[in-house]
Structures are given as C-alpha cells and as structure tokens.
Design an enzyme around this catalytic site. Structure first.
Site, short mmCIF file in Angstrom:
data_model
loop_
_atom_site.label_atom_id
_atom_site.label_comp_id
_atom_site.label_asym_id
_atom_site.label_seq_id
_atom_site.Cartn_x
_atom_site.Cartn_y
_atom_site.Cartn_z
N HIS A 118 66.59 102.25 98.56
CA HIS A 118 66.35 101.20 99.98
C HIS A 118 66.30 100.79 99.37
O HIS A 118 66.36 99.47 99.06
CB HIS A 118 65.09 102.20 100.12
CG HIS A 118 64.25 102.27 101.71
ND1 HIS A 118 65.01 101.69 102.46
CD2 HIS A 118 62.94 102.16 102.64
CE1 HIS A 118 64.33 101.61 103.85
NE2 HIS A 118 62.84 101.95 103.88
N PHE B 145 75.34 98.49 98.07
CA PHE B 145 76.58 98.87 99.28
C PHE B 145 76.50 100.60 99.73
O PHE B 145 75.61 100.77 98.94
CB PHE B 145 78.25 99.00 97.68
CG PHE B 145 78.27 97.25 97.86
CD1 PHE B 145 79.34 97.17 98.22
CD2 PHE B 145 77.93 96.71 96.83
CE1 PHE B 145 79.94 95.57 98.48
CE2 PHE B 145 78.20 95.53 96.02
CZ PHE B 145 79.57 95.33 97.67
N HIS C 278 76.10 102.96 103.21
CA HIS C 278 74.53 102.81 104.18
C HIS C 278 74.52 104.01 104.51
O HIS C 278 75.65 104.70 104.96
CB HIS C 278 74.75 101.54 105.89
CG HIS C 278 73.41 101.97 105.30
ND1 HIS C 278 73.55 102.52 107.13
CD2 HIS C 278 72.47 100.71 105.49
CE1 HIS C 278 71.51 101.97 107.25
NE2 HIS C 278 71.83 101.01 106.56
N ASP D 115 71.34 93.78 101.57
CA ASP D 115 70.45 93.98 100.33
C ASP D 115 71.15 92.93 99.91
O ASP D 115 70.21 92.30 98.49
CB ASP D 115 69.38 94.98 99.78
CG ASP D 115 68.54 95.40 100.72
OD1 ASP D 115 68.06 94.65 100.61
OD2 ASP D 115 68.59 96.75 100.84
#
Ligand code: COA
Length: 374
Positions: free
Chosen positions: A220, A257, A259, A310
C-alpha cells in the site's frame, strides 16, 4: 468453497457506498466529490481539496481563508505529546511514530461523543505534519523545532519545518500537488480498515491509527519508499533495464507498479511523472529520472504493468530534499482528509462491518483430555 477464490482479497467486491470518490469509473476516472482529479491537480491547492473532502463542497475564497487560518492555529503540539515523540527511538520508522502520536492525542484530546468530529479531523490535519517533522528533526538534528509556522499550505508547512526556511515555490507547489493526488481513493486498504474500526462506533483516533498501520505496508503506501530504494540501486538506465529483467525473472515484486482497481494506467502517475521530470531538470539529475523511465518501460514491455501513484512520487520527494523514510508519512498527512471524510460518512449511515468466511478447517473432532494426547 463458495466464491472465496474469485473474491480473494475482496477483489471486485462492493463493500458499501460512498459519495466521496470514484476510482477508474467508466467515463469518470478518479474524482473527489464529483471533481476530476486533473482539474483539482491543475487548479486547486491541497487546502481547498481538504475542505472539499471534509466539509462537502469547494470553499468560497472567504471560507478557504478562514479554514487556512483555523488550521494554522491547530499546528502546535502539547508538551506531553512532544515528550512522547522525543521518547520514541531515532531508529523507529516515522509511520510508527505517527501511529503512536495519533493514538496518544486520542488520550489527551479524546473525541468524546462525536459531536466535534469535524474539529478532530481538522486537528489531525494540522498536527500530523507537526508530529512527523518534530520527531524527525529532534532525532536527526537534535533540535526542538517550533511547529507553528506561518505557511498557509500544508506543503509549505512541511518543507519549512524540514529545511528551516520557507520553501521554493516549485517545491511547495509540487509537494502540494502530490498531497492532492494522495488525498482520497475510495475503499483502499487503509480507508477500509478505518471504516471497519469506525463501524464499531469507535473513535476517530482509533480509526486513523488503524489506517496508518494499514498504509504502512509496502503493498500500500509503503510502496513509495520501496520504489525510491529500488530506483537508487541503479546508476544508469541500462543497469536498471537489465536489473529489472533479472528481478522479473526471479518473480520479484517491483514496487510502485500495478494496482488492484486500475487495469491500464493510474491517472495520478501522469501528473507525478511530469513533476518528477521538472524537478529532475531543476536539480540537474541525469541518473534517477532516466532510471525511473527505464524501469517503467521494462515493466510495461514485459508485464503490461504501469507505474502507480507511488512510483514517481518517490523522486518528486527526493529531488526536493525529503528523506526517504518520510515519504509514506507525507502520504498520511494528505490521506488524513480522505480517512476522516470516510469516518464521518460511515457514521452518517452506520452498520457494523462484519463479513463472513468460508470455513476450510477440520470437521468436528472429539475432545481429547490432555493426558491422552499423543
Ligand atoms: N511487480 C511484479 N509483478 C506484479 C506486480 C509488481 N509490482 N504487481 C502485480 N504483479 C503480478 C503478480 O505477481 C501477479 O502475477 P501472476 O498472475 O503471475 O501471479 C499479477 O501481476 C496480478 O497481481 P496480483 O498480486 O494478483 O494483483 P493484486 O490486485 O492482488 O495486487 C498490488 C495489487 C498493488 C498489491 C500489486 O500490484 C503490488 O504488489 N504492487 C507493488 C506494490 C505497490 O506498488 N503498491 C502500491 C499500490 S498503489
């Protein structure tokens, strides 16, 4: 076995309703209370977005001015909290520091009967950056900083406390934009954790402390720190290309990388990538940005996996002199708005969240007295 495989990790399961955010919705993409994330990133400041999420609509100029002034008055830390922060060891991770800080604040400024929930949200929004940088500067530099800066923005406040001077506009605006992009994301793991806690009619500090615990993990929010560590392993684009091929061959996870919800791209990445490139140019970087692009290319060519929010956020923070271990805590300073908005939304139509499980254990067994167990 029911549907347990299909819904592993609750993928694709609708677990409630929200009016706060859409993620990857057909024809909408990422929106906060109906506003497109690109409009917000291009035109708003983070404080406007915080107001939108916490109060329900975009503020007028007068409302925004009053809100900014109010948040500035809530940045101070009680002496007892400063003492606690000073006692947490320098080797601790600042995510754990924030988790403890929020929990401690819940002891000395308890929420009570929820009638002041908006005030608790504002206090956390104002105090989290102060806690984060107070602890960092105390342990890293041996100083007790004044957390009551006069910066209007949360981003300016963070960078001012961190570097002891008001930030360059490019840095303040870039950090502010990442805060907008990080503010809210529907039923992600930390928000859902916070809603589960809220569903028991617990207090906001408990929900936020739990959410911080969930955000901390590398699958996360912790991915932004892990992505930075990965990018820094390589000294050239060529080394990154071959290094990532090797990692993929070993079936290693590449942080930053993929999702759970997005399938072809993360809309936040485009904005972060643009900022990373601009900041790379501003500091004369010739390694980290090309390395990042090389990693992104291999991931797409080999796995059709795209950079998430991120990945480029990592170098955005790095180029403005933020230590890596503060990347995920900065995410907290933004996501507190989404978390608190979800706590209030959950309370407005509360139902205990308690799903069922498929039992995969043994059939009923006869009781064996302890003396007869082999
Ligand atoms: N690096 C390498 N392979 C990846 C990957 C990554 N970052 N993300 C997904 N994959 C692979 C998985 O190994 C899996 O391969 P398989 O089918 O051969 O087993 C496939 O892609 C599907 O991934 P899965 O783990 O089932 O997806 P998920 O929805 O459960 O996980 C994430 C989503 C975000 C947890 C996952 O993509 C990940 O771990 N990413 C890295 C951490 C990260 O950046 N987190 C921040 C999210 S915003």
């Amino acid at each position: 076995m029911g549907d347990s495989k299909k819904s592993g990790g609750l993928a694709g399961v609708t677990a409630g309703q929200t009016a706060l955010c859409t993620v990857g919705k057909e024809g909408a993409g990422l929106t906060y209370r109906g506003y497109d994330i690109y409009d917000l990133a291009d035109n708003a400041g983070f404080m406007e977005v915080a107001y939108l999420l916490l109060k329900g609509d975009l503020p007028t100029q007068a409302e925004l001015d009053a809100y900014v002034a109010r948040i500035k008055t809530l940045r101070g830390l009680p002496e007892a909290l400063k003492t606690v922060l000073e006692m947490i060891p320098a080797e601790a991770h600042p995510m754990d520091v924030l988790r403890t800080g929020v929990s401690f604040l819940g002891n000395i400024e308890p929420e009570g009967d929820f009638s002041n929930q908006g005030d608790v949200a504002d206090r956390l929004l104002a105090a989290l950056p102060s806690m984060m940088v107070y602890w960092h500067r105390f342990h890293a530099d041996g100083v007790r900083i004044d957390t009551e800066t006069d910066d209007d923005s949360v981003s300016g406040h963070i960078l001012h406390m961190l570097h002891d001077k008001p930030p360059e506009t490019l840095h303040q605006k870039s950090l502010d934009t990442t805060l907008i992009l990080y503010a809210e994301h529907e039923f992600n793991a930390s928000t859902f954790a916070g809603r589960v806690i809220t569903g028991t009619l617990s207090d906001m500090h408990s929900a936020v402390a739990g959410a911080i615990g969930a955000l901390r993990g590398p699958l996360h929010g912790g991915a932004n720190e892990a992505a930075m560590e990965l990018i820094q392993k390589f000294d050239s684009a060529e080394a990154a290309t071959s290094g990532i091929h090797d990692m993929l061959a070993k079936k290693e996870l590449i942080m930053g990388f993929g999702h759970r919800v997005y399938t072809t791209s993360d809309p936040r990445n485009e904005v972060n990538k643009r900022m990373s490139r601009t900041l790379a140019e501003s500091v004369g970087d010739t390694v980290l940005y090309p390395v990042s692009e090389a990693i992104e290319k291999v991931m797409w060519d080999e796995k059709k996996l795209f950079a998430n929010a991120d990945f480029y956020a990592a170098t955005v923070y790095h180029f403005m002199g933020v230590p890596t271990y503060l990347f995920t805590p900065i995410f907290v300073c933004s996501r507190i708005t989404g978390w608190a908005a979800h706590v209030m939304e959950q309370r407005s139509n509360n139902k205990l969240i308690r799903p069922a499980a498929d039992y995969v254990g043994p059939d009923l067994k006869a009781w064996v007295p302890i003396a007869e167990r082999g």
